[in-house]
Design a protein around this motif. Structure first.
Motif, PDB file in Angstrom:
ATOM      1  N   SER A  73      -4.537  -5.130  -7.158  1.00  0.00           N
ATOM      2  CA  SER A  73      -5.336  -4.865  -8.352  1.00  0.00           C
ATOM      3  C   SER A  73      -6.507  -5.831  -8.484  1.00  0.00           C
ATOM      4  CB  SER A  73      -4.459  -4.939  -9.602  1.00  0.00           C
ATOM      5  OG  SER A  73      -3.519  -3.888  -9.584  1.00  0.00           O
ATOM      6  N   ASN A  75      -8.080  -6.716  -5.759  1.00  0.00           N
ATOM      7  CA  ASN A  75      -8.773  -6.411  -4.505  1.00  0.00           C
ATOM      8  C   ASN A  75      -8.525  -7.465  -3.433  1.00  0.00           C
ATOM      9  OD1 ASN A  75     -10.164  -4.334  -3.231  1.00  0.00           O
ATOM     10  ND2 ASN A  75     -12.117  -5.427  -3.371  1.00  0.00           N
ATOM     11  N   GLU A  95      -5.924  -0.803   5.425  1.00  0.00           N
ATOM     12  CA  GLU A  95      -6.463  -0.396   4.125  1.00  0.00           C
ATOM     13  C   GLU A  95      -6.109  -1.394   3.022  1.00  0.00           C
ATOM     14  OE1 GLU A  95      -6.347   3.360   0.977  1.00  0.00           O
ATOM     15  OE2 GLU A  95      -5.425   3.582   2.938  1.00  0.00           O
ATOM     16  N   THR A  96      -4.816  -1.732   2.912  1.00  0.00           N
ATOM     17  CA  THR A  96      -4.404  -2.685   1.881  1.00  0.00           C
ATOM     18  C   THR A  96      -4.014  -4.033   2.469  1.00  0.00           C
ATOM     19  OG1 THR A  96      -2.106  -1.921   1.913  1.00  0.00           O
ATOM     20  CG2 THR A  96      -3.607  -0.855   0.335  1.00  0.00           C
ATOM     21  N   LYS A 125      -9.457  -2.199   1.384  1.00  0.00           N
ATOM     22  CA  LYS A 125      -9.850  -1.665   0.072  1.00  0.00           C
ATOM     23  C   LYS A 125      -8.610  -1.521  -0.811  1.00  0.00           C
ATOM     24  CE  LYS A 125     -14.043  -1.031   1.678  1.00  0.00           C
ATOM     25  NZ  LYS A 125     -14.713  -2.264   1.888  1.00  0.00           N
ATOM     26  N   LEU A 127      -7.959  -2.394  -3.942  1.00  0.00           N
ATOM     27  CA  LEU A 127      -8.201  -1.914  -5.301  1.00  0.00           C
ATOM     28  C   LEU A 127      -8.457  -0.408  -5.312  1.00  0.00           C
ATOM     29  CD1 LEU A 127      -8.502  -2.400  -8.301  1.00  0.00           C
ATOM     30  CD2 LEU A 127     -10.891  -3.058  -7.899  1.00  0.00           C
ATOM     31  N   GLU A 128      -9.167   0.075  -4.322  1.00  0.00           N
ATOM     32  CA  GLU A 128      -9.402   1.521  -4.205  1.00  0.00           C
ATOM     33  C   GLU A 128      -8.070   2.261  -4.029  1.00  0.00           C
ATOM     34  OE1 GLU A 128     -11.600   4.238  -0.918  1.00  0.00           O
ATOM     35  OE2 GLU A 128     -12.781   2.577  -1.728  1.00  0.00           O
ATOM     36  N   PHE A 129      -7.160   1.685  -3.227  1.00  0.00           N
ATOM     37  CA  PHE A 129      -5.833   2.267  -3.032  1.00  0.00           C
ATOM     38  C   PHE A 129      -5.087   2.346  -4.367  1.00  0.00           C
ATOM     39  CE2 PHE A 129      -1.276   1.878  -2.416  1.00  0.00           C
ATOM     40  CZ  PHE A 129      -1.015   2.879  -1.495  1.00  0.00           C
ATOM     41  N   LYS A 131      -6.361   2.438  -7.415  1.00  0.00           N
ATOM     42  CA  LYS A 131      -6.986   3.442  -8.286  1.00  0.00           C
ATOM     43  C   LYS A 131      -6.641   4.862  -7.856  1.00  0.00           C
ATOM     44  CE  LYS A 131     -10.913   0.640  -9.748  1.00  0.00           C
ATOM     45  NZ  LYS A 131     -12.367   0.460  -9.648  1.00  0.00           N
ATOM     46  N   ASN A 132      -6.566   5.098  -6.554  1.00  0.00           N
ATOM     47  CA  ASN A 132      -6.297   6.445  -6.050  1.00  0.00           C
ATOM     48  C   ASN A 132      -4.820   6.819  -6.061  1.00  0.00           C
ATOM     49  OD1 ASN A 132      -9.012   6.855  -5.551  1.00  0.00           O
ATOM     50  ND2 ASN A 132      -8.871   6.198  -3.430  1.00  0.00           N
TER      51      ASN A 132
END
Length: 169
Positions: A73, A75, A95-96, A125, A127-129, A131-132
């Protein structure tokens, strides 16, 4: 309740460093780059985490490591032990963060996350993970579905309700 020490780690390894060197706080190569603390309150922990290039989760006996979702969260990618009881669902290599199984692949995973978090163009990414996959929209839809399935005969929602916003985590 016993709280394990927390480590805040910067790059203190040579290409040939081994795990023992990595964990050696007294090592001259790590002096000032690795900090061991006692249990931290949330504010202090978030302060350390906000300065970290990545988070290290070496533990195995943790069914749901909150630090993993907190790091993502903020990032901050993770280097996580694949043998962890829970939390592995948050790790998507590349990715994470990265994962390791044991000493046979630790050095390669460590080298990847160190190399990938240098500079400003990190491929991670997290934070993107979040959010998605874990954010209010995604979790809210799942929570609404769960509540309707189990208590739909007792709880009525306004027409058009598409989710419930989870809170308190």
């Amino acid at each position: 309740m016993h709280h394990p020490s927390r480590y805040v780690i910067q790059d203190c390894l040579s290409a040939d460093a081994d795990f023992a060197h990595f964990l050696s706080i007294s090592s001259a190569a790590c002096h000032g780059k690795m900090v061991q603390t006692t249990f931290l309150n949330q504010g202090d922990f978030f302060g350390y985490l906000s300065k970290a290039r990545w988070a290290f989760l070496p533990q195995v006996c943790d069914a749901s490591p909150r630090v993993s979702t907190q790091a993502m969260s903020m990032n901050v990618p993770m280097l996580m032990n694949r043998n962890i009881m829970g939390g592995w669902k948050y790790l998507v290599p590349g990715e994470t963060g990265e994962s390791f199984h044991d000493m046979s692949d630790f050095k390669d995973s460590l080298r990847r996350i160190l190399d990938n978090t240098r500079g400003k163009n990190s491929p991670y990414k997290p934070l993107e993970f979040v959010k998605n996959n874990l954010g209010n929209v995604e979790s809210g839809e799942r929570l609404l579905s769960f509540v309707v399935k189990h208590w739909g005969d007792r709880i009525k929602f306004p027409p058009g309700t598409s989710g419930l916003i989870p809170s308190g985590a």
